[in-house]
Design an enzyme around this catalytic site. Structure first.
Site, PDB file in Angstrom:
ATOM      1  N   MET A 107      23.525   9.997   4.130  1.00 37.84           N
ATOM      2  CA  MET A 107      23.381  11.204   4.951  1.00 37.84           C
ATOM      3  C   MET A 107      23.623  10.885   6.418  1.00 37.84           C
ATOM      4  SD  MET A 107      23.050  14.395   4.515  1.00 37.84           S
ATOM      5  CE  MET A 107      22.043  15.154   3.239  1.00 37.84           C
ATOM      6  N   GLU A 132       0.815  -1.219   0.000  1.00 36.16           N
ATOM      7  CA  GLU A 132       0.000   0.000   0.000  1.00 36.16           C
ATOM      8  C   GLU A 132       0.850   1.270   0.000  1.00 36.16           C
ATOM      9  OE1 GLU A 132      -0.662  -2.630   1.880  1.00 36.16           O
ATOM     10  OE2 GLU A 132      -2.773  -3.171   1.598  1.00 36.16           O
ATOM     11  N   LYS A 143     -17.837  -1.717   5.291  1.00 39.15           N
ATOM     12  CA  LYS A 143     -18.211  -2.696   4.268  1.00 39.15           C
ATOM     13  C   LYS A 143     -19.723  -2.768   4.059  1.00 39.15           C
ATOM     14  CE  LYS A 143     -16.993  -7.348   2.762  1.00 39.15           C
ATOM     15  NZ  LYS A 143     -16.315  -8.598   3.127  1.00 39.15           N
ATOM     16  N   PHE A 173     -11.807  -8.415  13.136  1.00 37.30           N
ATOM     17  CA  PHE A 173     -10.689  -8.785  12.264  1.00 37.30           C
ATOM     18  C   PHE A 173     -10.394  -7.644  11.289  1.00 37.30           C
ATOM     19  CE2 PHE A 173      -9.226 -10.793   8.242  1.00 37.30           C
ATOM     20  CZ  PHE A 173      -7.966 -11.170   8.697  1.00 37.30           C
ATOM     21  N   GLN A 174      -9.141  -7.282  11.207  1.00 39.84           N
ATOM     22  CA  GLN A 174      -8.668  -6.195  10.341  1.00 39.84           C
ATOM     23  C   GLN A 174      -9.375  -4.868  10.611  1.00 39.84           C
ATOM     24  OE1 GLN A 174      -8.468  -7.602   6.226  1.00 39.84           O
ATOM     25  NE2 GLN A 174      -6.398  -8.343   6.621  1.00 39.84           N
TER      26      GLN A 174
END
Lengths: 172, 573
Positions: free
Chosen positions: B485, B64, B176, B126-127
């Site tokens: 750096m 993602e 959902k 869940f999730q």
């Protein structure tokens, strides 16, 4: 310096979280916040009491509040003619004779006893924060069992003295 | 009669899902590219995408973070909002770095995250993740859709908020049950935002003040930031600078807003800016900041920043004015509107005496410099070769760190929207996925992704996307086998204690590319660079070039932390 700032906001979900999160992240020192309904449906009124270092920080605070999409109006009303009130509930140890003594103390503050039990009594006081502060310090020697304060809510008086300058407006 | 017809129409309107309604709203918003990754909570949305004939392309990333950085690259290059879809929980939390990056760099991004069904929100399902809580401090605004009827309005509002005023990311969290809900409702997407009215037009009084200050100034200077690019104000900026003979310094993100080769350009200012640009800020008596936010990497120690200057600041975001630097002339406006207003005043350029000659001396006496290594590849020289062989016309994306600073120093831009870098947040792993979005946004352009070996290893899984979509992105790995750096700071400020900054193992980037079916090359000797780069840049398809550069190289000049803008080190060889 201590400032009283009011904000009218759209009452959308998460608005309080967004605003307090911003204040926390940008390290503004909030003494109290009170939130409630306003005269318009769907619009809430917030009153902040903040401890702020200088005018530059103050300007940042009002600008950052104004920048929030749900914020409609921000005013620094500290130096205006305002009515500012908060409410405190104070549970004090007291029975028998002490009750009469405490009653004597709270009368000049126009506070009232709203609950009594065998060994304690609960006092309700409303007023400016300094008045609430004064009463609390007078009651301390009796033993405060519990204390809760709502934080200040405030708005402008109906009439403003003419000479007060609009602190909140920036020349932009 | 009319009423009857309408009723007839409604009764025959067929049931569609919330996800279909979302697709229609995206079409309405003229979306042409979506960067996303499916998952449980967005299954209804992905099903709607599958069934739809909508005229947009979906780009499946491999993480993602790849989606959101690609959307950022797309937004930088096109100026249009980038669109991202991710699922609930881990899908959404994987976006957090990119959303913060977009917030810091004011990029218009609209992000759709799936959410568990409303009935189980708050149960640690869940999730499930608190996307609203997590994204509130890193978005310009965020929504959770609780009523399908609101969805088209919310989408329209989100695109409006993301792309107007000071742009920024907006998250829409869609449970959902909303995306799968069947409905034949008629939607009203009309919205009102009374608390959000960005002020585009400058206050004429402030413009007059600024014009007067311009006329009086002996040592005026423009500092041009990314606000010029967002406002599409490069042309009026050039006209303004030329009319009043004003030297121009750029911020890192403002590069390209003013042509790097212009005689009035002083190049980049800030921590690794040019001597001339930084000294111009130190010595100027009028500093006109256009669309920059006086970031600490620009200003150095604020006590020494533009000490002699009257500061004017043009910005669409009033909260940026006076935030870090006290400002005498605030102008809350869109940069283009303000510049046009300034051009329309009757103000005359003031007498600058020898100011510009003085700065020209600085430019001549203290140019950017580097050590060219015998036989091996100096990273600065490498960037110069990329610049030369791409005629300075490529879209360049970078990560953060040494290679980013060298790209900023040695790849001057003539035009805006060609410089895609992570400025505010300084995100490793940004450059390569951003190049994917940039290439999709500008299919005809040469897109060069200059990355470090460290950053590339954070997001190189997106090579699959490059292959899948046949995107001719050219990846130049400035490979010093170190976190350059970090190494440089350890060398300068921690007595060369190179704690965890040197890579003992790196993958074989050529084989790695091969495994993705992408042409990989390696170059280790300076003499081979021109030929290899030439082949890479003209290759018909994606290329990865592993350029082995000298490790012990530092970015100069430099303002050490805590020092003033005039206290640069490494200004001369």
């Amino acid at each position: 310096m201590r400032r009283i700032i009011t904000a009218t906001v759209q009452n959308r979900s998460g608005v309080l979280n967004r605003i307090t999160g911003m204040l926390y992240r940008r390290q503004f020192n909030i003494e109290s916040i009170s939130v409630g309904a306003s005269e318009t449906e769907g619009v809430s009124k917030m009153t902040f009491v903040v401890e702020i270092e200088d005018h530059q920080k103050l300007e940042q605070l009002t600008k950052q509040l104004n920048k929030q999409i749900d914020v409609l109006k921000v005013s620094d009303i500290t130096e205006k003619a305002i009515v500012a009130r908060e409410l405190a509930l104070i549970k004090v140890v007291g029975s028998g004779q002490l009750r009469a003594e405490i009653q004597g103390i709270i009368t000049p503050f126009r506070a009232s006893v709203i609950d009594v039990s065998r060994d304690s009594l609960t006092i309700q006081v409303t007023g400016r924060p300094d008045k609430v502060e004064a009463l609390i310090s007078l009651l301390k020697p009796y033993g405060i069992k519990e204390l809760t304060r709502t934080g200040v809510t405030a708005f402008l008086r109906g009439q403003q003295p003419a000479q007060v300058t609009e602190l909140n407006s920036f020349t932009i | 009669m009319k009423v009857e017809a309408k009723q007839e129409m409604e009764s025959t309107k067929k049931l569609v899902t919330g996800a279909d309604v979302l697709i229609d709203a995206l079409v309405e918003a003229k979306v042409d590219t979506i960067f996303g990754y499916p998952g449980g909570a967005v299954l209804p949305i992905y099903d709607a995408i599958y069934r739809s004939n909508a005229p947009f392309e979906h780009v499946l990333s491999r993480h993602e973070q790849g989606s959101i950085h690609a959307a950022e690259g797309y937004a930088r290059v096109t100026g249009k909002p980038g669109v991202v879809i991710a699922t609930s929980g881990p899908g959404a939390t994987n976006l957090v770095t990119g959303i913060t990056d977009a917030m810091m760099d004011s990029l218009p991004i609209v992000i759709f995250t799936g959410q568990v069904a409303n009935s189980v929100i708050g149960t640690d399902a869940f999730q499930e993740a608190d996307v609203m809580g997590i994204t509130t401090p890193i978005t310009k605004y965020n929504y959770q859709v609780t009523d399908l009827l609101e969805l088209p309005k919310v989408v329209k509002e989100a695109f409006h908020i993301a792309s107007t005023g000071r742009p920024g990311p907006v998250v829409i969290d869609i449970p959902k049950n909303i995306s799968s809900q069947l409905s034949d409702a008629v939607y009203d997407d009309h919205f009102i935002l009374p608390g959000y009215q960005p002020n585009k037009k400058p206050n004429p009084l402030q413009i007059t003040k600024l014009a007067e200050a311009l006329n009086k100034a002996k040592r005026p200077l423009i500092l041009a930031g990314a606000g010029v690019v967002f406002a599409k104000a490069s042309e009026p900026l050039i006209a303004f600078a030329e009319k009043f003979k004003l030297p121009v310094a750029n911020t890192l993100l403002g590069l390209g807003s003013f042509p790097g080769s212009h005689e009035l350009s002083l190049g980049m200012a800030g921590m690794h800016g040019t001597y001339a640009a930084n000294m111009a800020i130190y010595e100027c008596d009028l500093l006109i900041n256009i669309g920059a936010r006086f970031d600490d990497r620009l200003t150095g120690n604020l006590n020494h920043f533009a000490p002699a200057a009257k500061v004017a600041h043009i910005d669409i975001d009033p909260a940026e004015i006076g935030k870090n630097v006290p400002t005498e002339i605030p102008v809350v406006a869109d940069a283009k509107e303000a510049l046009q207003a300034l051009l329309n005043t009757s103000a005359e350029p003031g007498d600058q005496g020898s100011w510009r000659d003085h700065l020209a001396t600085y430019q001549r006496e203290y140019p950017l410099w580097y050590d060219r290594s015998e036989g091996f590849i100096s990273p600065q020289w490498l960037i110069e070769q990329v610049h030369k062989l791409s005629n300075g016309e490529a879209i360049v994306t970078t990560d953060v760190g040494q290679h980013q600073m060298w790209a900023a120093q040695y790849y001057p831009f003539e035009k805006p929207n060609r410089w895609v870098t992570s400025g505010g947040l300084g995100t490793m792993g940004f450059g390569f996925p951003a190049a994917i979005g940039a290439q999709l946004g500008a299919p005809e352009e040469l897109v060069v992704s200059i990355v470090g070996d460290g950053g590339f290893q954070m997001t190189f899984q997106e090579l699959s996307v490059v292959k899948e979509k046949s995107l001719p992105v050219k990846v130049i790995i400035v490979n010093n086998q170190a976190l350059g750096m970090v190494r440089q700071w350890q060398e300068s400020f921690y007595e060369k204690r190179y704690s965890e900054s040197l890579f003992m193992e790196n993958p074989d980037f050529v084989k790695l590319s091969d495994s993705y079916g992408i042409h990989g090359m390696r170059v280790e000797k300076e003499k081979d660079v021109p030929q290899v780069l030439q082949e890479a840049l003209t290759y018909d398809g994606p290329v990865v070039v592993d350029c082995r550069v000298v490790q012990e190289t530092s970015v100069y000049p430099m303002i050490a932390p805590g020092k003033g803008i005039h206290e640069m080190i490494g200004v001369r060889k």
